[in-house]
Scaffold this motif. Structure first.
Motif, PDB file in Angstrom:
ATOM      1  N   LYS A  73      -0.477  13.656  -0.523  1.00  0.00           N
ATOM      2  CA  LYS A  73       0.810  13.838   0.138  1.00  0.00           C
ATOM      3  C   LYS A  73       2.001  13.531  -0.780  1.00  0.00           C
ATOM      4  O   LYS A  73       3.156  13.661  -0.354  1.00  0.00           O
ATOM      5  N   GLY A  74       1.742  13.103  -2.012  1.00  0.00           N
ATOM      6  CA  GLY A  74       2.832  12.838  -2.953  1.00  0.00           C
ATOM      7  C   GLY A  74       3.742  11.698  -2.538  1.00  0.00           C
ATOM      8  O   GLY A  74       4.901  11.638  -2.922  1.00  0.00           O
ATOM      9  N   VAL A  75       3.202  10.767  -1.771  1.00  0.00           N
ATOM     10  CA  VAL A  75       4.005   9.684  -1.184  1.00  0.00           C
ATOM     11  C   VAL A  75       3.561   8.339  -1.734  1.00  0.00           C
ATOM     12  O   VAL A  75       2.365   8.110  -1.941  1.00  0.00           O
ATOM     13  N   VAL A  76       4.535   7.441  -1.953  1.00  0.00           N
ATOM     14  CA  VAL A  76       4.225   6.036  -2.206  1.00  0.00           C
ATOM     15  C   VAL A  76       4.899   5.218  -1.104  1.00  0.00           C
ATOM     16  O   VAL A  76       6.097   5.367  -0.846  1.00  0.00           O
ATOM     17  N   VAL A  77       4.105   4.402  -0.423  1.00  0.00           N
ATOM     18  CA  VAL A  77       4.573   3.560   0.677  1.00  0.00           C
ATOM     19  C   VAL A  77       4.752   2.145   0.150  1.00  0.00           C
ATOM     20  O   VAL A  77       3.888   1.636  -0.564  1.00  0.00           O
ATOM     21  N   LEU A  78       5.877   1.509   0.491  1.00  0.00           N
ATOM     22  CA  LEU A  78       6.118   0.101   0.144  1.00  0.00           C
ATOM     23  C   LEU A  78       6.288  -0.665   1.442  1.00  0.00           C
ATOM     24  O   LEU A  78       7.237  -0.418   2.199  1.00  0.00           O
ATOM     25  N   THR A  79       5.353  -1.573   1.732  1.00  0.00           N
ATOM     26  CA  THR A  79       5.406  -2.267   3.022  1.00  0.00           C
ATOM     27  C   THR A  79       4.908  -3.699   2.891  1.00  0.00           C
ATOM     28  O   THR A  79       4.526  -4.151   1.815  1.00  0.00           O
ATOM     29  N   CYS A  80       4.929  -4.418   3.998  1.00  0.00           N
ATOM     30  CA  CYS A  80       4.590  -5.839   4.039  1.00  0.00           C
ATOM     31  C   CYS A  80       3.077  -6.039   4.096  1.00  0.00           C
ATOM     32  O   CYS A  80       2.339  -5.197   4.579  1.00  0.00           O
ATOM     33  N   MET A  81       2.636  -7.212   3.615  1.00  0.00           N
ATOM     34  CA  MET A  81       1.207  -7.568   3.665  1.00  0.00           C
ATOM     35  C   MET A  81       0.741  -7.968   5.059  1.00  0.00           C
ATOM     36  O   MET A  81      -0.467  -8.182   5.270  1.00  0.00           O
ATOM     37  N   ASP A  82       1.671  -8.079   6.023  1.00  0.00           N
ATOM     38  CA  ASP A  82       1.357  -8.609   7.361  1.00  0.00           C
ATOM     39  C   ASP A  82       0.069  -8.001   7.937  1.00  0.00           C
ATOM     40  O   ASP A  82      -0.144  -6.784   7.891  1.00  0.00           O
ATOM     41  N   ALA A  83      -0.773  -8.876   8.503  1.00  0.00           N
ATOM     42  CA  ALA A  83      -2.088  -8.448   8.993  1.00  0.00           C
ATOM     43  C   ALA A  83      -1.999  -7.441  10.135  1.00  0.00           C
ATOM     44  O   ALA A  83      -2.912  -6.633  10.335  1.00  0.00           O
ATOM     45  N   ARG A  84      -0.911  -7.482  10.884  1.00  0.00           N
ATOM     46  CA  ARG A  84      -0.787  -6.562  12.032  1.00  0.00           C
ATOM     47  C   ARG A  84      -0.498  -5.135  11.609  1.00  0.00           C
ATOM     48  O   ARG A  84      -0.627  -4.214  12.421  1.00  0.00           O
ATOM     49  N   LEU A  85      -0.081  -4.964  10.362  1.00  0.00           N
ATOM     50  CA  LEU A  85       0.270  -3.628   9.864  1.00  0.00           C
ATOM     51  C   LEU A  85      -0.931  -2.980   9.191  1.00  0.00           C
ATOM     52  O   LEU A  85      -1.483  -3.533   8.230  1.00  0.00           O
ATOM     53  N   ASP A  86      -1.334  -1.816   9.669  1.00  0.00           N
ATOM     54  CA  ASP A  86      -2.317  -1.009   8.959  1.00  0.00           C
ATOM     55  C   ASP A  86      -1.645   0.322   8.650  1.00  0.00           C
ATOM     56  O   ASP A  86      -1.674   1.252   9.460  1.00  0.00           O
ATOM     57  N   PRO A  87      -0.981   0.385   7.469  1.00  0.00           N
ATOM     58  CA  PRO A  87      -0.172   1.584   7.188  1.00  0.00           C
ATOM     59  C   PRO A  87      -0.977   2.872   7.193  1.00  0.00           C
ATOM     60  O   PRO A  87      -0.448   3.918   7.572  1.00  0.00           O
ATOM     61  N   ALA A  88      -2.243   2.822   6.792  1.00  0.00           N
ATOM     62  CA  ALA A  88      -3.050   4.047   6.834  1.00  0.00           C
ATOM     63  C   ALA A  88      -3.152   4.545   8.273  1.00  0.00           C
ATOM     64  O   ALA A  88      -2.979   5.735   8.555  1.00  0.00           O
ATOM     65  N   ARG A  89      -3.389   3.615   9.200  1.00  0.00           N
ATOM     66  CA  ARG A  89      -3.519   4.039  10.598  1.00  0.00           C
ATOM     67  C   ARG A  89      -2.175   4.427  11.189  1.00  0.00           C
ATOM     68  O   ARG A  89      -2.057   5.442  11.863  1.00  0.00           O
ATOM     69  N   PHE A  90      -1.123   3.620  10.968  1.00  0.00           N
ATOM     70  CA  PHE A  90       0.124   3.932  11.676  1.00  0.00           C
ATOM     71  C   PHE A  90       0.891   5.087  11.029  1.00  0.00           C
ATOM     72  O   PHE A  90       1.832   5.615  11.639  1.00  0.00           O
ATOM     73  N   LEU A  91       0.481   5.511   9.827  1.00  0.00           N
ATOM     74  CA  LEU A  91       1.086   6.693   9.197  1.00  0.00           C
ATOM     75  C   LEU A  91       0.120   7.873   9.133  1.00  0.00           C
ATOM     76  O   LEU A  91       0.461   8.929   8.601  1.00  0.00           O
ATOM     77  N   GLY A  92      -1.086   7.685   9.653  1.00  0.00           N
ATOM     78  CA  GLY A  92      -2.053   8.786   9.644  1.00  0.00           C
ATOM     79  C   GLY A  92      -2.541   9.171   8.260  1.00  0.00           C
ATOM     80  O   GLY A  92      -2.747  10.348   7.970  1.00  0.00           O
ATOM     81  N   LEU A  93      -2.757   8.175   7.405  1.00  0.00           N
ATOM     82  CA  LEU A  93      -3.189   8.440   6.030  1.00  0.00           C
ATOM     83  C   LEU A  93      -4.706   8.368   5.906  1.00  0.00           C
ATOM     84  O   LEU A  93      -5.322   7.398   6.346  1.00  0.00           O
ATOM     85  N   GLU A  94      -5.281   9.387   5.289  1.00  0.00           N
ATOM     86  CA  GLU A  94      -6.693   9.354   4.923  1.00  0.00           C
ATOM     87  C   GLU A  94      -6.819   8.876   3.477  1.00  0.00           C
ATOM     88  O   GLU A  94      -5.849   8.913   2.718  1.00  0.00           O
ATOM     89  N   GLU A  95      -8.031   8.495   3.100  1.00  0.00           N
ATOM     90  CA  GLU A  95      -8.271   8.157   1.697  1.00  0.00           C
ATOM     91  C   GLU A  95      -7.801   9.335   0.820  1.00  0.00           C
ATOM     92  O   GLU A  95      -8.124  10.495   1.117  1.00  0.00           O
ATOM     93  N   GLY A  96      -7.038   9.018  -0.216  1.00  0.00           N
ATOM     94  CA  GLY A  96      -6.552  10.055  -1.129  1.00  0.00           C
ATOM     95  C   GLY A  96      -5.147  10.544  -0.846  1.00  0.00           C
ATOM     96  O   GLY A  96      -4.581  11.303  -1.632  1.00  0.00           O
ATOM     97  N   ASP A  97      -4.542  10.126   0.265  1.00  0.00           N
ATOM     98  CA  ASP A  97      -3.254  10.684   0.676  1.00  0.00           C
ATOM     99  C   ASP A  97      -2.031  10.060   0.007  1.00  0.00           C
ATOM    100  O   ASP A  97      -1.056  10.764  -0.274  1.00  0.00           O
ATOM    101  N   ALA A  98      -2.001   8.741  -0.155  1.00  0.00           N
ATOM    102  CA  ALA A  98      -0.758   8.086  -0.582  1.00  0.00           C
ATOM    103  C   ALA A  98      -1.037   6.775  -1.308  1.00  0.00           C
ATOM    104  O   ALA A  98      -1.999   6.070  -0.991  1.00  0.00           O
ATOM    105  N   HIS A  99      -0.179   6.445  -2.254  1.00  0.00           N
ATOM    106  CA  HIS A  99      -0.172   5.099  -2.826  1.00  0.00           C
ATOM    107  C   HIS A  99       0.409   4.142  -1.791  1.00  0.00           C
ATOM    108  O   HIS A  99       1.374   4.487  -1.097  1.00  0.00           O
ATOM    109  N   VAL A 100      -0.150   2.944  -1.721  1.00  0.00           N
ATOM    110  CA  VAL A 100       0.363   1.934  -0.787  1.00  0.00           C
ATOM    111  C   VAL A 100       0.571   0.629  -1.549  1.00  0.00           C
ATOM    112  O   VAL A 100      -0.393   0.027  -2.038  1.00  0.00           O
ATOM    113  N   ILE A 101       1.837   0.215  -1.647  1.00  0.00           N
ATOM    114  CA  ILE A 101       2.205  -1.053  -2.271  1.00  0.00           C
ATOM    115  C   ILE A 101       2.517  -2.033  -1.150  1.00  0.00           C
ATOM    116  O   ILE A 101       3.249  -1.698  -0.212  1.00  0.00           O
ATOM    117  N   ARG A 102       1.945  -3.230  -1.221  1.00  0.00           N
ATOM    118  CA  ARG A 102       2.218  -4.221  -0.172  1.00  0.00           C
ATOM    119  C   ARG A 102       2.449  -5.591  -0.798  1.00  0.00           C
ATOM    120  O   ARG A 102       1.704  -6.024  -1.678  1.00  0.00           O
TER     121      ARG A 102
END
Lengths: 166, 166
Positions: free
Chosen positions: A29-58
């Protein structure tokens, strides 16, 4: 069984049905996500990301530290990601302490005062704008497309934050 | 529709069936994971983590920068996580460049040489040990339980790395 052993048992199950072995390093998806380490956040799930879709920095807060900037630069230079998505969230622990109090606690316990900032902030939306401003100020970050959000941990919903100059 | 709009549409679907609004900030498994931002890695899926289970820190490489140490300290002090799980992976982009080459590229393009390290490394398992050593050397990090792994992006499987003194 320790907590880590429990995670390893889960990994055995994951690997048993894993079928993503042919993916390449470039995020689909050509996206890099920058988000918090908080345990309640699952950025893959809440953004609909599959393996291979986006870089995730936390990190703690999802803030644009030098390390987050390092990671964004590598993301853009190595595989050409084009969009940055900043996500802070409601009820963040970063709103529950101050840098001064954290440093006082550490110096009292260890005798050593940390030389780095803990990046505590009082307001998530304002800090999304601060994070975007730091990224914009870096001479090394490309600025094709940046958007910022506050994720509501009670509803699971993203609320967009208007960025200065965005 | 941009890539980010696509993620927002996914968030609408996620929020519509979201039922985790009562979770608190303390990770249920008492674990903080430090891993790479690589798009092929979904630590929640490959470790079997649900929302609320664990703090997840991610940067380029999954290395123990000052920022990762900042985040670990906050994780331990604010909510009392007891275990640290380090995960690097095969085929990591950090093995594909050198700090010197990255800095040369940036100074040629921007006229400015970055003052920070890009943390490139030639060997994932060795860098897991380096990451553990940095955490162990920090006066601010508690050392209850640390384990390190290399995740195989072709198999989805974790392979443990023996840590010095572990």
């Amino acid at each position: 069984m320790t907590a880590t052993d429990d995670l390893l048992a889960s990994n055995q199950r994951y690997a048993a049905s894993y079928d993503k072995g042919a993916l390449t390093a470039a995020p689909a998806k050509g996206v890099v996500v920058l988000t918090c380490m908080d345990a309640r956040l699952d950025p893959a799930r809440f953004l609909g990301l599959e393996e291979g879709d986006a870089h995730v920095i936390r990190n703690a807060g999802g803030v644009a530290t030098d390390d987050a900037i390092r990671s964004v630069v590598i993301s853009q230079r190595l595989v050409g990601t084009e969009s940055i998505v900043i996500v802070h969230h409601t009820g963040c622990g970063m709103e529950s302490f101050t840098d001064a109090a954290m440093k006082d606690e550490l110096v009292a316990e260890t005798g050593i005062r940390p030389s780095f900032s803990f990046e505590a902030f009082p307001d998530a939306a304002a800090d999304v704008r601060q994070t975007a401003a730091r990224l914009a100020a870096s001479p090394f970050v490309r600025h094709e497309h940046v958007r910022g959000f506050v994720y509501d941990v009670e509803s699971g919903r993203l609320h967009e934050v208007a960025l200065d100059g965005g």
